[in-house]
Write an enzyme that holds these catalytic residues in place. Structure first.
Site, short mmCIF file in Angstrom:
data_model
loop_
_atom_site.label_atom_id
_atom_site.label_comp_id
_atom_site.label_asym_id
_atom_site.label_seq_id
_atom_site.Cartn_x
_atom_site.Cartn_y
_atom_site.Cartn_z
N LYS A 67 -32.49 110.87 -60.27
CA LYS A 67 -33.62 109.84 -59.87
C LYS A 67 -34.09 110.16 -59.38
O LYS A 67 -36.11 109.24 -59.10
CB LYS A 67 -33.14 108.56 -60.14
CG LYS A 67 -34.05 106.93 -59.99
CD LYS A 67 -35.11 106.52 -60.92
CE LYS A 67 -35.62 105.72 -61.22
NZ LYS A 67 -36.79 105.53 -61.05
N LYS A 103 -40.18 102.41 -51.77
CA LYS A 103 -38.82 101.82 -51.64
C LYS A 103 -37.87 102.90 -51.93
O LYS A 103 -37.06 103.30 -51.43
CB LYS A 103 -37.36 100.78 -52.56
CG LYS A 103 -36.55 101.20 -52.33
CD LYS A 103 -36.16 100.30 -53.44
CE LYS A 103 -35.50 100.65 -55.08
NZ LYS A 103 -35.16 101.02 -56.28
#
Ligand code: NAD
Length: 303
Positions: A180, A248
């Site tokens: 990811k 983030k």
């Protein structure tokens, strides 16, 4: 013969974190015929799921105690750590052999540490972050990148199949989060490249819309050029995927690069550009709004 061939023997699924992603994902688990127990800090999404047929409990520990398999979809590493730990935390309610699937995007380093902590209690923690956004979550077409015990993945695959079309086992614990992080790195660097190219076109007096059309027909084609290129031209910065989440996720990629010794030079630059977006107060714009920063640097708007 009953036509409800996949309904008997279905496990009870617990779901913690009913936000933009978790809410539609939980709905799809329910729609696939699983009993569902939910928990979120906010009452509104919990009520929505209860109205759709789920039952609500008041702590992560209770979710673990009431469910066979628990899914998490929380914002960031500290949120997952908070939901797992403490007297009301998930690990206070889990049983030996229980499977917990963390579908949040968090640091692979944290994912590995949490999986060891869970294993010390006989609990199997899989990391299973997703790609595909809110639309993929609603349509049950997410791509799910799984790290951890392969046999445990096989056991929960029917549950994951309610939410995603592509379910890939990447390797041991943390491997899903590494994949990811790679995904988010490619997307962010590509947004920057497409934005930079379209600003160059405008600055040179060439129509950026025509440049985009030309590039779409060649080797530079990409989903970012297509979707986000269109957003640049239409000035559509309604999220989508918020700048604060992109920032983030680049923090996560940078942490992973540091932890595992991989230099990420382009990622580091784009990380800093997203830091500037955050400093400008643009965290709630779609991540494609990065183009406005490049326009400012060039003194040139593309549309
Ligand atoms: P969100 O902020 O919309 O939802 C998070 C939910 O978790 C909220 O409802 C919040 O109340 C709840 N929550 C936070 N801490 C909690 C706790 N300790 N216990 C119980 N509930 C808690 O976030 P989102 O957009 O749904 O994203 C969730 C995860 O999925 C993130 O890691 C994100 O990076 C990832 N993701 C998001 C997208 C997207 O397009 N939004 C796409 C892919 C992956």
């Amino acid at each position: 013969m009953s036509e409800r061939r996949d309904l008997p023997e279905k496990e009870t699924v617990g779901f913690i974190g009913l936000g933009i992603m978790g809410r539609p994902m939980a709905r799809n688990v329910l729609a696939a015929g699983f009993a569902l127990v939910v928990y979120d800090l906010m009452p509104e999404p919990v009520n929505e799921l209860v109205n759709a047929g789920a039952s609500a409990v008041t702590s992560p520990a209770e979710v673990a105690a009431s469910a066979d398999v628990v899914l998490l979809c929380l914002p960031d590493s500290p949120d997952v750590e908070a939901a797992m730990s403490g007297p009301q935390g998930l690990l206070a309610g889990t049983r030996q052999g229980q499977i917990v699937v963390d579908m949040s995007t968090i640091s692979p380093v944290t994912a590995r540490a949490l999986s060891e902590k869970a294993a010390a209690q006989g609990v199997i923690l899989l990391d299973a972050p997703v790609s595909g956004g809110q639309v993929g979550a609603a349509n049950g077409t997410l791509s799910i990148m799984v790290g951890g015990d392969a046999a445990a993945l096989d056991r929960v695959r029917p549950i994951l199949a309610a939410m995603g079309k592509t379910i890939l086992h990447l390797g041991d614990s943390g491997a899903g989060q590494v994949a990811k992080a790679c995904n988010q790195l490619v997307i962010a660097v590509t947004i920057e490249a497409v934005a930079e190219a379209m600003v160059l076109a405008a600055k040179a007096g060439v129509d950026p819309a025509k440049v985009r059309a030309a590039l779409l027909g060649g080797y530079a084609n990409s989903r970012v050029l297509d979707g986000h290129g269109e957003r640049f031209l239409e000035r559509n910065f309604t999220p989508g995927f918020r700048t604060r989440l992109q920032y983030k996720d680049l923090n996560i990629a940078m942490d992973a690069g540091r932890a595992y010794g991989a230099p990420l030079p382009a990622g580091a630059l784009v990380h800093q550009l997203y830091a500037a977006m955050m400093a400008r107060g643009d965290g709630d714009l779609d991540h494609s709004a990065l183009v406005t920063l490049l326009e400012e640097l060039a003194g040139q708007s593309i549309a």
